[in-house]
Design a protein around this motif. Structure first.
Motif, PDB file in Angstrom:
ATOM      1  N   GLU A 178       0.809  -1.435  -0.299  1.00  0.00           N
ATOM      2  CA  GLU A 178       0.097   0.470   0.255  1.00  0.00           C
ATOM      3  C   GLU A 178       0.690   1.360   0.033  1.00  0.00           C
ATOM      4  O   GLU A 178       1.489   1.548   0.921  1.00  0.00           O
ATOM      5  CB  GLU A 178      -1.012  -0.228   1.165  1.00  0.00           C
ATOM      6  N   VAL A 179       0.442   2.152  -0.800  1.00  0.00           N
ATOM      7  CA  VAL A 179       1.564   3.640  -0.922  1.00  0.00           C
ATOM      8  C   VAL A 179       0.529   4.630  -0.921  1.00  0.00           C
ATOM      9  O   VAL A 179      -0.471   4.944  -2.404  1.00  0.00           O
ATOM     10  CB  VAL A 179       2.702   2.823  -2.114  1.00  0.00           C
ATOM     11  N   ASP A 180       1.317   6.032  -1.007  1.00  0.00           N
ATOM     12  CA  ASP A 180       0.312   6.488  -0.368  1.00  0.00           C
ATOM     13  C   ASP A 180       1.197   7.882  -0.856  1.00  0.00           C
ATOM     14  O   ASP A 180       1.904   8.504   0.207  1.00  0.00           O
ATOM     15  CB  ASP A 180      -0.531   7.239   0.389  1.00  0.00           C
ATOM     16  N   GLY A 181       2.031   8.166  -2.211  1.00  0.00           N
ATOM     17  CA  GLY A 181       2.971   9.541  -2.483  1.00  0.00           C
ATOM     18  C   GLY A 181       4.102   8.070  -3.480  1.00  0.00           C
ATOM     19  O   GLY A 181       3.977   7.782  -4.429  1.00  0.00           O
ATOM     20  N   GLY A 229      -1.082   4.130 -10.079  1.00  0.00           N
ATOM     21  CA  GLY A 229      -0.258   4.854 -10.146  1.00  0.00           C
ATOM     22  C   GLY A 229       0.749   4.051 -11.313  1.00  0.00           C
ATOM     23  O   GLY A 229       0.448   3.239 -12.413  1.00  0.00           O
ATOM     24  N   ARG A 230       2.200   5.019 -11.460  1.00  0.00           N
ATOM     25  CA  ARG A 230       3.193   4.142 -12.213  1.00  0.00           C
ATOM     26  C   ARG A 230       3.617   3.267 -10.881  1.00  0.00           C
ATOM     27  O   ARG A 230       4.714   3.057 -10.077  1.00  0.00           O
ATOM     28  CB  ARG A 230       4.021   5.457 -12.681  1.00  0.00           C
ATOM     29  N   GLN A 252      -2.059   9.992  -6.730  1.00  0.00           N
ATOM     30  CA  GLN A 252      -3.674  11.089  -5.714  1.00  0.00           C
ATOM     31  C   GLN A 252      -3.732  10.712  -4.547  1.00  0.00           C
ATOM     32  O   GLN A 252      -3.284   9.766  -3.728  1.00  0.00           O
ATOM     33  CB  GLN A 252      -4.596  10.186  -6.306  1.00  0.00           C
ATOM     34  N   GLY A 253      -4.228  11.870  -3.775  1.00  0.00           N
ATOM     35  CA  GLY A 253      -4.023  11.641  -2.222  1.00  0.00           C
ATOM     36  C   GLY A 253      -5.083  10.482  -2.072  1.00  0.00           C
ATOM     37  O   GLY A 253      -5.606   9.251  -2.553  1.00  0.00           O
ATOM     38  N   GLY A 254      -4.332   9.967  -0.886  1.00  0.00           N
ATOM     39  CA  GLY A 254      -4.921   8.604  -0.301  1.00  0.00           C
ATOM     40  C   GLY A 254      -4.765   6.486  -0.565  1.00  0.00           C
ATOM     41  O   GLY A 254      -3.637   7.052  -1.504  1.00  0.00           O
ATOM     42  N   ARG A 255      -3.967   6.175   0.450  1.00  0.00           N
ATOM     43  CA  ARG A 255      -3.573   4.822  -0.027  1.00  0.00           C
ATOM     44  C   ARG A 255      -3.931   4.003  -0.735  1.00  0.00           C
ATOM     45  O   ARG A 255      -5.556   4.105  -2.061  1.00  0.00           O
ATOM     46  CB  ARG A 255      -3.953   4.124   1.906  1.00  0.00           C
TER      47      ARG A 255
END
Length: 428
Positions: A178-181, A229-230, A252-255
Motif C-alpha cells: 500500500e502506497v500513498d506518495g 499509479g506508475r 492521488q491522495g489516499g492509500r
C-alpha cells in the motif's frame, strides 16, 4: 604530524563553508521553490578560463580550478536542496563555447554531482548547466544490514516471504503493498523491504514466492499487475548484486494497493549451509555475515570520486578499475581476478574491496579497517570475507598500493579463513 595538521585545516574550512584555497570557491544555492518532495532542478552558472570542476551537493556548490585562471561563480539557483539518494538524475549543458561533461553521477558518488568544464580559448567564458533529479531510497545501507523482519527507520518495513514452492527451474514472487506518495520496494533472497521516499509510510500486504530470489538469475522479468499509479523496475538483480528494486509513484491522495510479479530462470541461490569456497567445508554462515549478525551488501559511495586520497576532495576514496590477479586458497580452488572496486573512509576507517572474475562480478569480497595511511599506500586489517557467496570471519592483512594518490596500483592480501590460509595478488 604534517599530514594530520593539513587534514585538520581542511576539516576546519569545510566546517565553516569557506574556500579551501585560492583556486576554489563555495556558494550556497538560492532556493526558488517550484519543485516537489521527490523532484527538483538546479541551474549553475560559472566563469571559466582553462579547466575547472563544479560539484553540487545538498544546497551547496563548489568550483575547483584545475588549470588556468581561477574559476568563479555567477549563480546557483535550485527548486530545493539536492537529495542524498536518487532514483533518476540528468545533466544538460546549456551555454558555453567549450566542453561540459558529467564527471561523477551523484547516484554512485554519495549524492555529489561533479561537472567538468574545459574552455579551449584564452579569456574568461560563462558556462551554464542544469541538473534535474528524482529522489530515491538508499539501498546501499540500512535495512539489509539488520536482522530479517526488523525495519531500519520509521519509513521502512521488512517482510519475510511466504515460500509456496512449485517453481521448478525458475521462480516467481508476487508482492502486494500500500502506497500513498512514492515508495521503493526491494526484494533479495526471501526478504522484502519497502522504503518510503515521500508521502505517508508505505506498508506491506503480502510477499509470496515459489522460492527465494537467486543472487544471479540468468533471466529476470518484472510485471506490474494492479494499482492506479506508475510502477517501474529501477534495480535489476542481475546487475545489482541480487537485489530487485521496484519504484511505485501514486499520483492521488489516499492509500492505494499495488501488486507486481517478478519471475526468473536459473541462477545460484543465496547460500544457507555447507560450502567449501574458502578451502574448508564447515561453517558457511549465509550471504552477509554470521548467524544473527549484520550483512554488508552495499559498498558506500565515494565522496568526490577520482579526486584522490590526499587531494582534499573529501574523507572517502573510491576506485573501480581492471587488472589481473589471482585468489589462491590453501586446500581449495583458486581463480583469476579481472577487476576491483575499492572504497576507503578516512573518518570511520572502513575498507571494502570487491573483485570481479570470469566467474562473475563481486565474486570475492573483503571488509576491514584501516591501520595505517602512508604516502604511497594503505595497510588494513580484514575481518570479513565472501568468496562465491560463502561468508567467513577472517584474520587477514591487506596492503593497498596507490599511484599518484588517486589510482590503485596493486593489492596484496594474506590471511586465514576458518583456519585455512589464502592469498590474493592483484595489479592494474
Amino acid at each position: 604530524m604534517v599530514m594530520k595538521a593539513a587534514w585538520l585545516m581542511l576539516a576546519g574550512s569545510l566546517l565553516y563553508g569557506q574556500a579551501w584555497s585560492g583556486n576554489e570557491a563555495v556558494i550556497q544555492a538560492r532556493i526558488r521553490g517550484g519543485g516537489s518532495p521527490d523532484r527538483g532542478k538546479c541551474t549553475a552558472e560559472v566563469e571559466v578560463d582553462g579547466v575547472a570542476e563544479v560539484a553540487l551537493s545538498g544546497s551547496e556548490g563548489r568550483i575547483r580550478t584545475i588549470n588556468g585562471q581561477p574559476a568563479i561563480w555567477r549563480r546557483l539557483d535550485c527548486t530545493g536542496p539536492m537529495p542524498r539518494n536518487f532514483a533518476d538524475f540528468r545533466f544538460q549543458g546549456v551555454d558555453g563555447r567549450g566542453r561540459q561533461a558529467l564527471l561523477h553521477d551523484p547516484r554512485t558518488n554519495n549524492g555529489v554531482a561533479v561537472v567538468r568544464i574545459e574552455d579551449p580559448q584564452g579569456g574568461r567564458e560563462g558556462y551554464t548547466f542544469d541538473v534535474e533529479w528524482r529522489a530515491g531510497a538508499d539501498w546501499n545501507t540500512g535495512g539489509w544490514r539488520r536482522n530479517r523482519g526488523e525495519s531500519w527507520d520509521s519509513a521502512s518495513a521488512t517482510i519475510r516471504a511466504a515460500i509456496r514452492g512449485g517453481g521448478g527451474e525458475g521462480g516467481k514472487c508476487t508482492a502486494e503493498v500500500e502506497v500513498d506518495g512514492v515508495a521503493e520496494v526491494g526484494i533479495r533472497g526471501d526478504t522484502g523491504e519497502i522504503r518510503t521516499v515521500s508521502g505517508q509510510p508505505a506498508t506491506w500486504r503480502r510477499l509470496e514466492c515459489t522460492a527465494p530470489l537467486p543472487s544471479n538469475p540468468a533471466d529476470f522479468r518484472f510485471r506490474g499487475i494492479d494499482g492506479r499509479g506508475r510502477q517501474e523496475l529501477i534495480g535489476d538483480p542481475r546487475t545489482n548484486r541480487g537485489l530487485a528494486i521496484v519504484r511505485i509513484e501514486d499520483p492521488q491522495g489516499g492509500r492505494e494497493g499495488y501488486t507486481f510479479d517478478i519471475e526468473w530462470r536459473g541462477g545460484s541461490a543465496w547460500p544457507v549451509s555447507g560450502g567449501s569456497g574458502w578451502g574448508a567445508g564447515q561453517g558457511r554462515t549465509g550471504w552477509g555475515g554470521p548467524p544473527g549478525g549484520a550483512g554488508w551488501d552495499g559498498a558506500p559511495a565515494t565522496g568526490w570520486g577520482g579526486g584522490g586520497w590526499g587531494s582534499g576532495w573529501g574523507d572517502t576514496f573510491g576506485w573501480r578499475g581492471s587488472g589481473a590477479g589471482m585468489f589462491s586458497p590453501e586446500g581449495g580452488t583458486g581463480y583469476d581476478l579481472r577487476g576491483v572496486f575499492l572504497t576507503m573512509d578516512r573518518r570511520s576507517g572502513d575498507v571494502q574491496i570487491r573483485f570481479d572474475s570470469r566467474l562473475g562480478a563481486d565474486i570475492l569480497q573483503f571488509r576491514g579497517r584501516i591501520e595505517r595511511i602512508g604516502n604511497d599506500g594503505v595497510e588494513a586489517r580484514l575481518y570479513e570475507g565472501i568468496n562465491r557467496g560463502d561468508a567467513a570471519r577472517l584474520d587477514a592483512r591487506a596492503r593497498i598500493q596507490l599511484r599518484e594518490g588517486n589510482r590503485v596500483r596493486a593489492i596484496q592480501i594474506e590471511g586465514l579463513a576458518r583456519g585455512q590460509r589464502f592469498r590474493v595478488t592483484y595489479a592494474e
